[in-house]
Motif scaffolding. Structure first.
Motif, mmCIF file in Angstrom:
data_model
loop_
_atom_site.group_PDB
_atom_site.id
_atom_site.type_symbol
_atom_site.label_atom_id
_atom_site.label_comp_id
_atom_site.label_asym_id
_atom_site.label_seq_id
_atom_site.Cartn_x
_atom_site.Cartn_y
_atom_site.Cartn_z
ATOM 1 N N THR A 43 30.325 32.962 38.509
ATOM 2 C CA THR A 43 29.664 33.192 37.230
ATOM 3 C C THR A 43 28.785 34.437 37.276
ATOM 4 O OG1 THR A 43 29.633 30.815 36.841
ATOM 5 C CG2 THR A 43 28.167 32.139 35.472
ATOM 6 N N TYR A 44 28.106 34.665 38.404
ATOM 7 C CA TYR A 44 27.182 35.793 38.584
ATOM 8 C C TYR A 44 27.635 36.616 39.796
ATOM 9 C CZ TYR A 44 24.414 32.541 35.786
ATOM 10 O OH TYR A 44 23.978 31.665 34.827
ATOM 11 N N PRO A 45 28.640 37.462 39.621
ATOM 12 C CA PRO A 45 29.255 38.138 40.773
ATOM 13 C C PRO A 45 28.465 39.298 41.380
ATOM 14 C CG PRO A 45 30.331 38.819 38.748
ATOM 15 C CD PRO A 45 29.344 37.744 38.374
ATOM 16 N N LYS A 46 27.441 39.805 40.666
ATOM 17 C CA LYS A 46 26.749 41.001 41.135
ATOM 18 C C LYS A 46 25.241 40.793 41.258
ATOM 19 C CE LYS A 46 28.514 43.249 37.535
ATOM 20 N NZ LYS A 46 28.827 44.282 36.571
ATOM 21 N N ALA A 47 24.672 41.537 42.193
ATOM 22 C CA ALA A 47 23.220 41.710 42.283
ATOM 23 C C ALA A 47 22.986 43.193 42.038
ATOM 24 C CB ALA A 47 22.711 41.294 43.652
ATOM 25 N N THR A 48 22.082 43.512 41.115
ATOM 26 C CA THR A 48 21.828 44.920 40.803
ATOM 27 C C THR A 48 20.337 45.222 40.864
ATOM 28 O OG1 THR A 48 21.664 44.492 38.414
ATOM 29 C CG2 THR A 48 23.839 45.110 39.280
ATOM 30 N N PHE A 49 20.045 46.466 41.135
ATOM 31 C CA PHE A 49 18.668 46.959 41.077
ATOM 32 C C PHE A 49 18.697 48.286 40.340
ATOM 33 C CE2 PHE A 49 15.195 49.626 42.481
ATOM 34 C CZ PHE A 49 14.111 48.795 42.284
ATOM 35 N N LYS A 50 17.794 48.435 39.382
ATOM 36 C CA LYS A 50 17.618 49.701 38.667
ATOM 37 C C LYS A 50 16.134 50.014 38.682
ATOM 38 C CE LYS A 50 21.522 49.007 35.590
ATOM 39 N NZ LYS A 50 21.968 48.785 34.228
ATOM 40 N N GLY A 51 15.820 51.209 39.170
ATOM 41 C CA GLY A 51 14.415 51.550 39.261
ATOM 42 C C GLY A 51 14.177 53.030 39.410
ATOM 43 N N LYS A 52 12.974 53.335 39.898
ATOM 44 C CA LYS A 52 12.546 54.727 40.007
ATOM 45 C C LYS A 52 11.662 54.894 41.228
ATOM 46 C CE LYS A 52 10.653 58.479 37.334
ATOM 47 N NZ LYS A 52 10.342 58.955 35.996
ATOM 48 N N LEU A 53 11.859 56.013 41.918
ATOM 49 C CA LEU A 53 10.968 56.393 43.012
ATOM 50 C C LEU A 53 9.760 57.091 42.380
ATOM 51 C CD1 LEU A 53 13.569 57.904 45.504
ATOM 52 C CD2 LEU A 53 12.665 55.598 45.470
ATOM 53 N N ILE A 54 8.572 56.697 42.785
ATOM 54 C CA ILE A 54 7.340 57.230 42.195
ATOM 55 C C ILE A 54 6.824 58.396 43.044
ATOM 56 C CG2 ILE A 54 4.987 56.643 41.444
ATOM 57 C CD1 ILE A 54 7.302 55.159 39.942
ATOM 58 N N ASP A 55 6.454 59.476 42.368
ATOM 59 C CA ASP A 55 5.908 60.670 43.038
ATOM 60 C C ASP A 55 6.804 61.137 44.180
ATOM 61 O OD1 ASP A 55 3.690 60.683 41.332
ATOM 62 O OD2 ASP A 55 2.610 59.286 42.630
ATOM 63 N N PHE A 56 8.094 61.177 43.932
ATOM 64 C CA PHE A 56 9.076 61.576 44.943
ATOM 65 C C PHE A 56 9.555 62.988 44.659
ATOM 66 C CE2 PHE A 56 13.659 61.726 46.163
ATOM 67 C CZ PHE A 56 13.485 61.653 47.535
ATOM 68 N N ASP A 57 9.592 63.807 45.691
ATOM 69 C CA ASP A 57 10.094 65.180 45.584
ATOM 70 C C ASP A 57 11.076 65.399 46.722
ATOM 71 O OD1 ASP A 57 10.611 67.899 45.458
ATOM 72 O OD2 ASP A 57 8.507 68.486 45.311
ATOM 73 N N SER A 58 12.360 65.390 46.399
ATOM 74 C CA SER A 58 13.388 65.497 47.437
ATOM 75 C C SER A 58 13.325 66.827 48.183
ATOM 76 C CB SER A 58 14.781 65.295 46.841
ATOM 77 O OG SER A 58 15.082 66.326 45.920
ATOM 78 N N SER A 59 12.775 67.859 47.564
ATOM 79 C CA SER A 59 12.697 69.163 48.235
ATOM 80 C C SER A 59 11.704 69.149 49.395
ATOM 81 C CB SER A 59 12.331 70.265 47.239
ATOM 82 O OG SER A 59 11.000 70.100 46.786
ATOM 83 N N LYS A 60 10.838 68.154 49.442
ATOM 84 C CA LYS A 60 9.841 68.055 50.513
ATOM 85 C C LYS A 60 10.267 67.106 51.631
ATOM 86 C CE LYS A 60 5.993 69.236 47.521
ATOM 87 N NZ LYS A 60 4.724 68.818 46.929
ATOM 88 N N LEU A 61 11.491 66.588 51.543
ATOM 89 C CA LEU A 61 11.956 65.662 52.573
ATOM 90 C C LEU A 61 12.172 66.372 53.904
ATOM 91 C CD1 LEU A 61 14.591 63.348 50.854
ATOM 92 C CD2 LEU A 61 12.354 62.724 51.718
ATOM 93 N N SER A 62 11.902 65.647 54.981
ATOM 94 C CA SER A 62 12.149 66.164 56.319
ATOM 95 C C SER A 62 12.717 65.026 57.163
ATOM 96 C CB SER A 62 10.854 66.693 56.931
ATOM 97 O OG SER A 62 9.979 65.621 57.235
#
Length: 187
Positions: A94-113
């Motif tokens: 009946t419920y085949p999926k688990a999902t998550f939808k969200g947002k990373l807060i104060d995230f800047d991918s250009s600063k990743l190391s």
């Protein structure tokens, strides 16, 4: 006139292709993400499962993240436990999926190391037809051209209207620990 139409058409096609390429540069995906959960209680049989086929997508321009795991993809050590999980608790037909939808807060991918940094994530987890707000921190770092994301959070079965029969209630934790591990590759 025909040359002008062809030039306009070609310009339109190039513009569409360029915009889709540019927008794809912001998307990272993992089609073999790991999601595990554990609801074990001391002195009783381990209640733990993992899937290594969750999909996760991160848009580094908007910091939106979404993931999906097929419930029947979770594997237990004990096949009978897996059967009960799918049929009696999660009702995966009946419920085949688990999902998550969200947002990373104060995230800047250009600063990743290569050094992990903690990033707050907020969003909604949907399971068993119910949604729950989730707020947690994840560890995010870069390995070559991939963005690695690891984290944990806790949920309660009753948050998703998952009934635990009295006969096994003491054998299953009141809070379930969920672990995620994604290797997101630029699309």
């Amino acid at each position: 006139m025909k040359i002008l139409k062809n030039t306009v058409f070609l310009s339109l096609v190039i513009t569409i292709l360029a915009s889709s390429i540019l927008s794809a540069q912001n998307k990272y995906i993992d089609k073999k993400g790991k999601v595990a959960f554990e609801a074990s209680e001391k002195l009783f049989e381990e209640v733990k499962a993992i899937t290594e086929s969750a999909t996760a997508i991160l848009d580094t321009e908007t910091n939106q993240i979404a993931s999906l795991a097929l419930v029947k993809g979770f594997r237990f050590k004990n096949s009978l436990m897996q059967e009960h999980f799918n049929e009696n608790y999660i009702e995966s037909d009946t419920y085949p999926k688990a999902t998550f939808k969200g947002k990373l807060i104060d995230f800047d991918s250009s600063k990743l190391s290569e050094s992990p940094s903690q990033v707050a994530v907020i969003g909604k987890l949907k399971l068993h037809g119910k949604e729950k707000d989730i707020r947690t921190d994840v560890s995010v770092y870069k390995v070559e051209n991939s963005i690695m994301m690891e984290g944990t959070f806790k949920v309660k079965p009753e948050d998703f209207d998952i009934g635990i029969p009295k006969i096994v209630r003491n054998k299953i934790a009141k809070e379930v620990l969920v672990q995620i591990n994604f290797k997101l590759i630029q699309k």
